[in-house]
Design a protein around this motif. Structure first.
Motif, short mmCIF file in Angstrom:
data_model
loop_
_atom_site.label_atom_id
_atom_site.label_comp_id
_atom_site.label_asym_id
_atom_site.label_seq_id
_atom_site.Cartn_x
_atom_site.Cartn_y
_atom_site.Cartn_z
N TYR A 318 67.63 -14.50 -23.26
CA TYR A 318 66.17 -14.66 -23.10
C TYR A 318 65.83 -14.97 -21.65
O TYR A 318 66.45 -15.83 -21.02
N VAL A 319 64.79 -14.30 -21.12
CA VAL A 319 64.34 -14.51 -19.74
C VAL A 319 62.85 -14.85 -19.76
O VAL A 319 62.04 -14.15 -20.39
N GLY A 320 62.48 -15.93 -19.10
CA GLY A 320 61.07 -16.33 -18.99
C GLY A 320 60.73 -16.67 -17.55
O GLY A 320 61.57 -16.63 -16.66
N GLY A 321 59.45 -17.02 -17.30
CA GLY A 321 59.02 -17.36 -15.95
C GLY A 321 57.59 -17.84 -15.94
O GLY A 321 56.90 -17.81 -16.97
N TYR A 322 57.12 -18.25 -14.74
CA TYR A 322 55.81 -18.89 -14.63
C TYR A 322 54.89 -18.24 -13.60
O TYR A 322 53.79 -18.73 -13.37
N SER A 323 55.30 -17.14 -12.98
CA SER A 323 54.48 -16.55 -11.92
C SER A 323 53.16 -16.00 -12.45
O SER A 323 52.18 -15.91 -11.70
N LYS A 324 53.09 -15.63 -13.73
CA LYS A 324 51.87 -15.02 -14.27
C LYS A 324 50.88 -16.06 -14.78
O LYS A 324 49.69 -15.75 -14.88
N THR A 325 51.34 -17.26 -15.11
CA THR A 325 50.44 -18.24 -15.69
C THR A 325 50.15 -19.42 -14.76
O THR A 325 49.17 -20.14 -14.98
N ILE A 326 50.99 -19.66 -13.74
CA ILE A 326 50.72 -20.75 -12.80
C ILE A 326 50.30 -20.17 -11.45
O ILE A 326 49.16 -20.31 -11.03
N ALA A 327 51.24 -19.49 -10.76
CA ALA A 327 50.91 -18.86 -9.47
C ALA A 327 52.04 -17.93 -9.08
O ALA A 327 53.22 -18.28 -9.26
N PRO A 328 51.73 -16.75 -8.52
CA PRO A 328 52.79 -15.82 -8.10
C PRO A 328 53.73 -16.41 -7.06
O PRO A 328 54.90 -16.04 -6.99
#
Length: 481
Positions: A318-328
């Motif tokens: 599984y791969v996740g991230g935060y660039s789309k919901t917090i800041a690029p």
């Protein structure tokens, strides 16, 4: 040696302004230098003398001088003080360059688009407008981080990542019925690096991997750089063509299948529960790993299946991230997998780039735990769903055919059926009118039959885009008559 320069004027400062006094001093001094009232090589008053003359604290002057040094406007000579840096005739000394229009191709999309400000309408870009981001939440987290003891902001972090953040990630996954321990999670420099670590750890040159088609263009480029045999699995409005997946897996025995289960880039589509189960069955039957790229999970719907939760991480990474919901600019992603595999991936990560920036990890942790992030994401998801519905309708009116109904997220995928031009030619014409389009070629291994385009719903709800395609359709009809 130049004599000390004695200021014969007072800086125009507004002590009642919300703008910090330091920033006002820096701006005023910059203007004096640019106007030539402070000349190259002149020595400025000492910090103490400047503070007395301008009736401000010494610390304010120190910070202002240091900012001007950092910007190249002042230089420091040990034992002598601060001097105005040599300015020269900047206009004459700088070489002239012809500013040309960008060429829309895959290389530009991968390497230049983020810094290119020449195109006013970025209908094909891959990020949210600044005004849609949670500025208040981010600034609050930054202030909290700056108040932390200095010892928490120096040194290398943990190889797996900042433990409190990994615990928050584990809690998020538990909400989707996926129970994991912190040692099964490792943070990365964005989801893109997470994918790269998986490729480097689990494949060798010449191995076969499967990927969504159309699919994420950066991932396609990474797989080609690794010299892998890459085969596309057709994307459908409900996920992927599972019959094709089964056939391709049987013929080629792939090691990995890279897929996005929720709001895929570029199609904006999500898996149905039936599609998810069939993909996992195929993985079990043909012994390949599924890499679930799930960075849009928070913007999806509650009924969207999570492959990792359905599978229990038996054959899913599984791969996740935060660039789309917090800041690029917050390049922070993560991988979740089996314990033993996590140890192998951490080794690759450390060889490749050592640990993550713990400052970034602490900042993300603060944003996620300060109590506002959940409400922000809920509102953002609704805003994107509404924007996607409007964009789909407007694109349809202007002669395009959307691939699927709007389900939220950033992207709409649509084709222009009745055109004598290919997607690149259409993109070039749009660029002449200040509109950046992302042609479907960038997301395919071979150019599709019809011109396809990825639209960012946050930027594509504009009259200029509708007018461009409407006029293009009319001109094509005239040419064909």
């Amino acid at each position: 040696m130049a004599k000390p320069h004695i200021l014969q004027f007072s800086l125009m400062l507004n002590r009642a302004s919300p703008v910090r006094l330091v920033e006002q001093v820096v701006l005023a001094m910059t203007q004096l230098i640019e106007q030539g009232r402070l000349r190259s090589g002149e020595r400025l008053p000492s910090v103490r003398q400047f503070a007395v003359e301008q009736k401000m604290g010494i610390s304010t002057v120190v910070e202002a001088y240091e900012q001007l040094v950092a910007r190249g406007l002042l230089v420091v000579r040990r034992g002598a003080g601060f001097f105005v840096a040599f300015q020269g005739n900047v206009a004459q000394s700088m070489p002239t360059f012809k500013v040309s229009k960008p060429v829309i191709d895959s290389a530009w999309l991968l390497s230049e688009v983020f810094a290119d400000e020449r195109v006013p309408n970025k209908a094909g870009c891959g990020w949210l407008p600044s005004k849609w981001l949670d500025h208040d939440g981010l600034h609050q987290a930054e202030r909290r981080l700056m108040r932390a003891p200095g010892a928490q902001q120096v040194g290398y972090g943990h190889p797996h990542g900042y433990l409190p953040l990994r615990l928050v990630i584990a809690q998020f996954l538990a909400n989707w019925s996926l129970e994991v321990a912190p040692e099964q999670i490792l943070t990365t420099h964005g989801a893109t690096q997470a994918l790269d670590i998986i490729i480097r750890t689990m494949t060798q040159r010449g191995d076969t991997v499967l990927i969504d088609e159309p699919g994420y263009c950066n991932l396609m480029a990474m797989l080609k750089l690794a010299d892998l045999n890459v085969i596309g699995v057709p994307r459908t409005p409900g996920g992927i063509d599972v019959e094709q997946l089964d056939r391709l897996a049987r013929l080629h025995q792939p090691k990995l299948f890279f897929t996005a289960s929720v709001l895929q880039n570029p199609t904006g589509t999500s898996y149905t529960p039936a599609c998810a189960m069939k993909v996992l069955q195929a993985a079990e039957r043909h012994h390949f790993w599924v890499v679930e790229d799930d960075i849009f999970r928070e913007l999806g719907q509650a009924t969207d299946p999570m492959l990792a939760a359905l599978d229990g991480l038996q054959r899913v990474i599984y791969v996740g991230g935060y660039s789309k919901t917090i800041a690029p600019s917050l390049r922070l992603g993560y991988i979740v997998c089996q314990r033993e595999l996590a140890r192998q991936l951490v080794h690759t990560k450390m060889v490749q780039s050592l640990t993550n920036s713990e400052i970034t990890e602490r900042l993300v942790h603060s944003v996620l735990t300060e109590g506002h992030h959940r409400r922000h994401v809920e509102q953002l998801a609704l805003t994107l769903l509404d924007a996607g519905t409007r964009v789909n309708a407007r694109l349809t009116e202007s002669g395009l055919k959307p691939f699927a109904i709007a389900r939220g997220g950033l992207f709409c995928w649509a084709k222009f059926e009745h055109s004598t031009l290919n997607a690149r030619e259409i993109a070039d014409r749009a660029l002449q009118q200040g509109i950046w389009l992302a042609p479907g070629d960038f997301f395919h291994f071979t150019a599709p039959q019809h011109p396809w385009f990825r639209f960012n719903v946050a930027y594509a709800d504009v009259n200029e885009l509708v007018e461009f395609f409407t006029l293009l359709a009319k001109n094509d009809v005239r040419r064909q008559q």
